[in-house]
Structures are given as structure tokens and as C-alpha cells.
Design a protein around this motif. Sequence first.
Motif, short mmCIF file in Angstrom:
data_model
loop_
_atom_site.label_atom_id
_atom_site.label_comp_id
_atom_site.label_asym_id
_atom_site.label_seq_id
_atom_site.Cartn_x
_atom_site.Cartn_y
_atom_site.Cartn_z
N ASN A 194 0.84 -1.19 0.00
CA ASN A 194 0.00 0.00 0.00
C ASN A 194 0.88 1.25 0.00
O ASN A 194 1.09 1.89 1.02
CB ASN A 194 -0.92 -0.02 1.22
N PHE A 207 0.74 7.89 -3.83
CA PHE A 207 0.49 9.26 -3.43
C PHE A 207 -0.57 9.37 -2.35
O PHE A 207 -0.48 10.21 -1.47
CB PHE A 207 0.08 10.09 -4.65
N SER A 208 -1.59 8.53 -2.37
CA SER A 208 -2.64 8.64 -1.35
C SER A 208 -2.09 8.30 0.03
O SER A 208 -2.41 8.96 1.02
CB SER A 208 -3.82 7.75 -1.69
N SER A 209 -1.24 7.31 0.13
CA SER A 209 -0.68 6.96 1.43
C SER A 209 0.32 8.02 1.89
O SER A 209 0.45 8.29 3.08
CB SER A 209 -0.05 5.58 1.41
N ALA A 244 0.03 11.22 1.22
CA ALA A 244 -0.80 12.36 1.65
C ALA A 244 -1.33 12.14 3.06
O ALA A 244 -1.47 13.08 3.84
CB ALA A 244 -1.95 12.56 0.67
N LYS A 245 -1.62 10.88 3.40
CA LYS A 245 -2.12 10.59 4.75
C LYS A 245 -1.01 10.73 5.79
O LYS A 245 -1.26 11.14 6.92
CB LYS A 245 -2.69 9.17 4.82
#
Length: 134
Positions: A102, A105-107, A109-110
Amino acid sequence: MMTTNFKIGDIIEGEVTGIQNYGVFISLSDTEQGLIHISECRHGYMTEIDDFVKIGQKLKVMIIDIDEFTNKISLSMRVLQKLNTPPFPARSKRRRKRYTPNIGFSSLAKKLPHWIDEALKEIEQDDFTDKVRV
């Protein structure tokens, strides 16, 4: 020059008159005979013709070629046999989706706010230790 009474595509019944390792000779009439090559006996690979046909046996064959110079007649039993093919193409097998960690970019950003907080705390600690040393 001898003319033949047969045409390419004719289906006739003939009698086996000879068997060789390369094919089977068939008597088509009193004066004419043809050859079924081993590759035209049946679908698939064939090792022994002797196990497949016997001399004197009646066979239904199709004329697939007549040589215009030598008047040799080529016969086939294979074209008269139904080939078991499915009416639709085979379904392709689905590949299992491989495991991907996992990341992306989304991880990022978190996790970015957490990293910023950690970095600010370290900067504050460095500033504090600098002031204490002075």
C-alpha cells in the motif's frame, strides 16, 4: 491420354487393394485407383495403417486432387470425419492479482501531516538545546 470419370470433391465408396507405410490404395472403378496418403486417413497422428484398415474393406472417400499430367487420384477419409471443436473460443484463464504494498500518493498524503509534526518537534527541540548551550 486417359480421361477420368471423377471430379475433385466427389464422394465415392471404394475397396482397399493395397496398404503401404505411406498410404492406402483404393480401387475406385475397374480401371482406376487412388491413394489415401497416411496424413489423410484421420485427424491426428497415425503410426500404423495396418491397424486402421484391411485389404478388401470398403471405404467412403473424397477425391481431393487429380494430377492433370499423371492422372493420379488423391483421396481423403479425413475430410469426411467430423472434428470435435467447440462452437466458441476457449475462455482465457484469469491471472491472480499479485500483491502490491500500500504505497503511492494517497498513502503519502495521509502520512505527510504526521511527518510535518515530527519534523517541527525536532526543530523545536534543536532550537531549545541550542539556547540551553549558549
